[in-house]
Every structure is written in structure tokens, then in C-alpha cells.
Enzyme design. Sequence first.
Site, short mmCIF file in Angstrom:
data_model
loop_
_atom_site.label_atom_id
_atom_site.label_comp_id
_atom_site.label_asym_id
_atom_site.label_seq_id
_atom_site.Cartn_x
_atom_site.Cartn_y
_atom_site.Cartn_z
N HIS A 15 0.87 -1.20 0.00
CA HIS A 15 0.00 0.00 0.00
C HIS A 15 0.89 1.24 0.00
O HIS A 15 1.46 1.61 1.02
CB HIS A 15 -0.90 0.01 1.25
CG HIS A 15 -1.88 1.15 1.25
ND1 HIS A 15 -3.23 0.96 1.44
CD2 HIS A 15 -1.73 2.49 1.08
CE1 HIS A 15 -3.85 2.13 1.38
NE2 HIS A 15 -2.96 3.07 1.18
N HIS A 17 1.51 5.37 -1.66
CA HIS A 17 1.13 6.55 -2.44
C HIS A 17 2.39 7.16 -3.02
O HIS A 17 3.26 7.62 -2.28
CB HIS A 17 0.43 7.58 -1.55
CG HIS A 17 -0.84 7.07 -0.96
ND1 HIS A 17 -2.05 7.20 -1.59
CD2 HIS A 17 -1.09 6.40 0.18
CE1 HIS A 17 -3.00 6.64 -0.86
NE2 HIS A 17 -2.45 6.13 0.23
N LEU A 18 2.49 7.18 -4.35
CA LEU A 18 3.69 7.73 -4.99
C LEU A 18 3.46 9.11 -5.57
O LEU A 18 4.41 9.77 -5.97
CB LEU A 18 4.15 6.80 -6.12
CG LEU A 18 4.99 5.59 -5.73
CD1 LEU A 18 5.41 4.83 -6.99
CD2 LEU A 18 6.21 5.97 -4.91
N ARG A 19 2.17 9.54 -5.65
CA ARG A 19 1.85 10.81 -6.32
C ARG A 19 2.32 10.76 -7.79
O ARG A 19 2.44 9.69 -8.37
CB ARG A 19 2.46 12.02 -5.57
CG ARG A 19 2.23 12.02 -4.05
CD ARG A 19 0.79 11.88 -3.63
NE ARG A 19 0.63 12.04 -2.18
CZ ARG A 19 -0.37 11.55 -1.48
NH1 ARG A 19 -1.34 10.85 -2.07
NH2 ARG A 19 -0.46 11.76 -0.19
N ASN A 43 -5.15 7.24 -6.08
CA ASN A 43 -5.87 8.48 -5.74
C ASN A 43 -5.12 9.73 -6.18
O ASN A 43 -4.78 10.60 -5.39
CB ASN A 43 -6.21 8.54 -4.23
CG ASN A 43 -4.98 8.56 -3.34
OD1 ASN A 43 -3.93 8.02 -3.70
ND2 ASN A 43 -5.09 9.19 -2.18
N LYS A 103 -9.44 -0.31 -5.93
CA LYS A 103 -9.48 0.34 -4.63
C LYS A 103 -10.81 1.02 -4.37
O LYS A 103 -11.26 1.87 -5.14
CB LYS A 103 -8.35 1.38 -4.55
CG LYS A 103 -8.28 2.16 -3.25
CD LYS A 103 -7.80 1.30 -2.09
CE LYS A 103 -7.95 2.02 -0.75
NZ LYS A 103 -6.74 2.71 -0.32
N HIS A 140 -10.50 1.09 1.67
CA HIS A 140 -10.27 2.07 2.73
C HIS A 140 -11.47 1.91 3.64
O HIS A 140 -12.57 2.36 3.31
CB HIS A 140 -10.18 3.49 2.17
CG HIS A 140 -9.91 4.51 3.24
ND1 HIS A 140 -8.70 5.15 3.37
CD2 HIS A 140 -10.67 4.95 4.26
CE1 HIS A 140 -8.74 5.95 4.42
NE2 HIS A 140 -9.93 5.86 4.98
N HIS A 178 -4.66 -0.79 5.79
CA HIS A 178 -4.23 -0.03 6.96
C HIS A 178 -5.21 -0.12 8.14
O HIS A 178 -5.79 0.87 8.55
CB HIS A 178 -3.95 1.44 6.60
CG HIS A 178 -4.93 2.11 5.70
ND1 HIS A 178 -6.29 2.13 5.94
CD2 HIS A 178 -4.76 2.81 4.55
CE1 HIS A 178 -6.89 2.80 4.98
NE2 HIS A 178 -5.99 3.22 4.12
N LEU A 223 -5.27 9.14 7.93
CA LEU A 223 -6.55 8.44 7.97
C LEU A 223 -6.35 6.99 7.55
O LEU A 223 -5.58 6.75 6.61
CB LEU A 223 -7.58 9.13 7.06
CG LEU A 223 -8.11 10.45 7.63
CD1 LEU A 223 -8.91 11.21 6.58
CD2 LEU A 223 -8.96 10.21 8.87
N ASP A 251 1.34 2.58 3.58
CA ASP A 251 0.48 3.75 3.40
C ASP A 251 1.32 5.03 3.47
O ASP A 251 0.84 6.07 3.92
CB ASP A 251 -0.66 3.79 4.42
CG ASP A 251 -1.74 4.80 4.05
OD1 ASP A 251 -1.81 5.21 2.87
OD2 ASP A 251 -2.50 5.21 4.95
N HIS A 255 2.99 14.57 1.69
CA HIS A 255 2.32 15.86 1.46
C HIS A 255 3.34 16.96 1.70
O HIS A 255 4.18 16.83 2.59
CB HIS A 255 1.16 16.07 2.45
CG HIS A 255 -0.02 15.18 2.21
ND1 HIS A 255 -1.00 15.45 1.30
CD2 HIS A 255 -0.36 14.00 2.78
CE1 HIS A 255 -1.91 14.49 1.32
NE2 HIS A 255 -1.55 13.58 2.20
N ALA A 267 -4.38 14.75 5.55
CA ALA A 267 -4.14 13.45 6.18
C ALA A 267 -3.08 12.70 5.39
O ALA A 267 -3.15 12.63 4.17
CB ALA A 267 -5.43 12.65 6.22
C1 NCD Z 1 -3.65 9.05 2.05
C2 NCD Z 1 -3.14 10.10 1.04
O1 NCD Z 1 -2.59 11.10 1.48
O2 NCD Z 1 -3.26 9.86 -0.17
N1 NCD Z 1 -3.74 9.65 3.34
C3 NCD Z 1 -3.73 9.01 4.53
O3 NCD Z 1 -3.92 9.65 5.57
N2 NCD Z 1 -3.50 7.72 4.62
C4 NCD Z 1 -4.93 8.49 1.58
C5 NCD Z 1 -5.34 7.24 2.33
O4 NCD Z 1 -4.75 6.18 2.16
O5 NCD Z 1 -6.29 7.31 3.12
ZN ZN Z 2 -3.38 5.04 1.63
#
Ligand code: NCD
Ligand code: ZN
Length: 347
Positions: A15, A17-19, A43, A103, A140, A178, A223, A251, A255, A267
Site C-alpha cells: 500500500h 502513495h507515490l503521487r 488516488n 481500490k 479504505h 491499513h 486516515l 500507506d 504531502h 491526512a
Molecule cells: C492518504 C493520502 O494522502 O493519499 N492519506 C492518509 O492519511 N492515509 C490516503 C489514504 O490512504 O487514506
Molecule cells: Zn493510503
Amino acid sequence: MTIQQITLTQPDDFHLHLRDGEQMQAVLPYSARQFARAIIMPNLKPPIVSTEMAAAYRQRIVSALPDDLKNSFEPLMTLYLTDNTTPGEILRAKESGIVYGIKLYPAGATTNSDAGVTDIAYCYLVLETMEKCGMPLLVHGEITDPAVDVFDREKMFIDRVLMPITQHFPGLRIVFEHITTQDAADFVTNATDNIAATITAHHLRYNRNAIFQGGIRPHYYCLPVLKRESHRKALIKAATSGNKKFFLGTDSAPHPCTLKENDCGCAGIFTAHAAIELYAEVFEQADALDKLESFASFNGADFYQLPRNSTTITLSKTQWNLPKHIDFAKDILIPLAAGETLLWKLD
Ligand code: NCD
Ligand code: ZN
């Protein structure tokens, strides 16, 4: 004698997030230097809703890998489920061989989830197709009903959404992403082998007091939000149990610092700078270093029906200081445990 070095089959991150763009370029090497593969969250803005978009995103990730990591990291793509996803799109995703999960974000549940599902009933045909063709559902697991207390949203999701889905689609493989509560750990433990869960390093290391330690701490906000200590203990028990249903998913969610230290802070917690080391500390403290490899390197691959990795990594008992901040394209980001000392280091 205490253990000074451990060698593990190379782990995967189920899990991440690479943006995109320059932000991705900045964070990708941190994951690629330790993990062989990662499940890439969809996302983005706009979200990755089609196989075509996933293929293009995959190509951007592969192109952004530094030369020395080009052939040693594989992005496992996912699609973002919406009210309008069609069974045909699921079949295309399956046939592509590059999409490994779909997802489910309840609309409004977290960062970039506005396009998420408003009522799971809209998706029943799609879920049926996924069950039939063997495409996992990644959830999620938080209800978005504003009347439900933010700390109870995961438990309520189990009762209102997850239970009905598992009953309707017993053959559907589901990853409860998560997890943060004893309720979720118990649910997964007692469910069929089609239900598994990822656990983050931060939910294993901190309880919700971390968000309020001497003031409001935006870098501990994610989150699902951190929960009370009894839940953290239940997560440690699940992660270190050796139960094949629980596996590593960071996860890690970068940011820009300015958007976290903000009137309405985002988050997401960034952990990719030291993910495997952060987990190793937790497992050592729980006297369960011998369970780290199954959690980090075997259970997830087995659940996703992927071959286990043949490469290895070595961690040494070496103190090192985590960076206070990390470059993030035009911004900086503050990683988890910024400036603190860790006990394990990846060689
Ligand atoms: C994640 C994100 O920033 O993309 N944020 C987080 O708090 N985990 C999104 C997610 O997995 O809920
Ligand atoms: Zn996530």
C-alpha cells in the site's frame, strides 16, 4: 546475545502513495531501494479509473526510477473504483496483467477521495465480476457518515459495508487496508482466507496521544486516524502473530509540509524514508524479529498470488539519525520520526 544483523527475502509494500510528476520523482527512490514491488494507490487528481490510465501511470513510474533501480522495482497498479466503474473495465484490467487490485474509497473518506463510491450497492455488478475473474478488492475501511465519531468509523465500516460484501461475495479476495483497531484485527482473523489486511508502521508505533503531544502535531495525522493504546497493542499482536492474513503496507503518503502545517492540514504520513527499519524496531520490541520476514516478504505476495522475491536485504543494528525534512519537488516534507534515532539500518 542480541541479534546484530538480519537478512530477509526482499520485502514488498502492499500500500503506497507515490503521487505523480516531480513529487513522485522525489519520493520513489526511497521505496525502490528497499522494496521489490509496491501496490500503487490510484488516488491522483484525477484518479486512475481505467486500465489505460494505469498503464500510462505505470510507465511514468518506471521512467522516473533512477538508473541503478530500473530493473529492481516493479509497480503493481490499481484502479480507483467509482459509482460508474463497469464490469468491462474490470475485465480489461485483469487481462492487462498490470492491474492487481481495485481500490474502494468511500466518497469523502480521505485525501483525494471525492470521486469515490457513494453507495456500495452501485458496485455489486462490478464486485461480482471481480469475484469471478479473481481481481482483489482493496478497501479504505471507514464509514463517512458525519454522525459517526471519527474514532468509530472503521468499526462501523465493518458492520455496515464489509460484512455485507463478504456475505454476498464469499469468493471475492479483499484486502482491508491499513487497519487501526482491535475490531478490524479480530474481523480479519475470524474471516475466511479470502480476507487479509495491511498494517502500517505508524499504526504499530503510535497511539492517538502522538497527535496531541504538547500541542497539535499535524505530522502524526493520517486516515484512518491513530487509535487508543489497546488498539495499537492488538495490531502488534496481529502483525507479529505469524498469521498469513496480515502483511506490510506502509500507506506512506507524502504531502508538502505547508499543506500539513495548515489551518486544514492534509491526512497522510510519509514513512518510505525508513519503512523496513521502522517495522524492524517494532518487531524487535515485541520480541518477534523472527516473524518480520513472513509479514514483510511472504504473506502479501502469497495473498496476491505473486511469486516470492528471490533477492534479499540485510538490516544491521546501527544507530542512525533520520532526516529532519526531505526534498519534495518545490517543497519539503516532514517524514515520520524526523530527526530521531533509529536502531536498525538497511545496508
Ligand atoms: C492518504 C493520502 O494522502 O493519499 N492519506 C492518509 O492519511 N492515509 C490516503 C489514504 O490512504 O487514506
Ligand atoms: Zn493510503
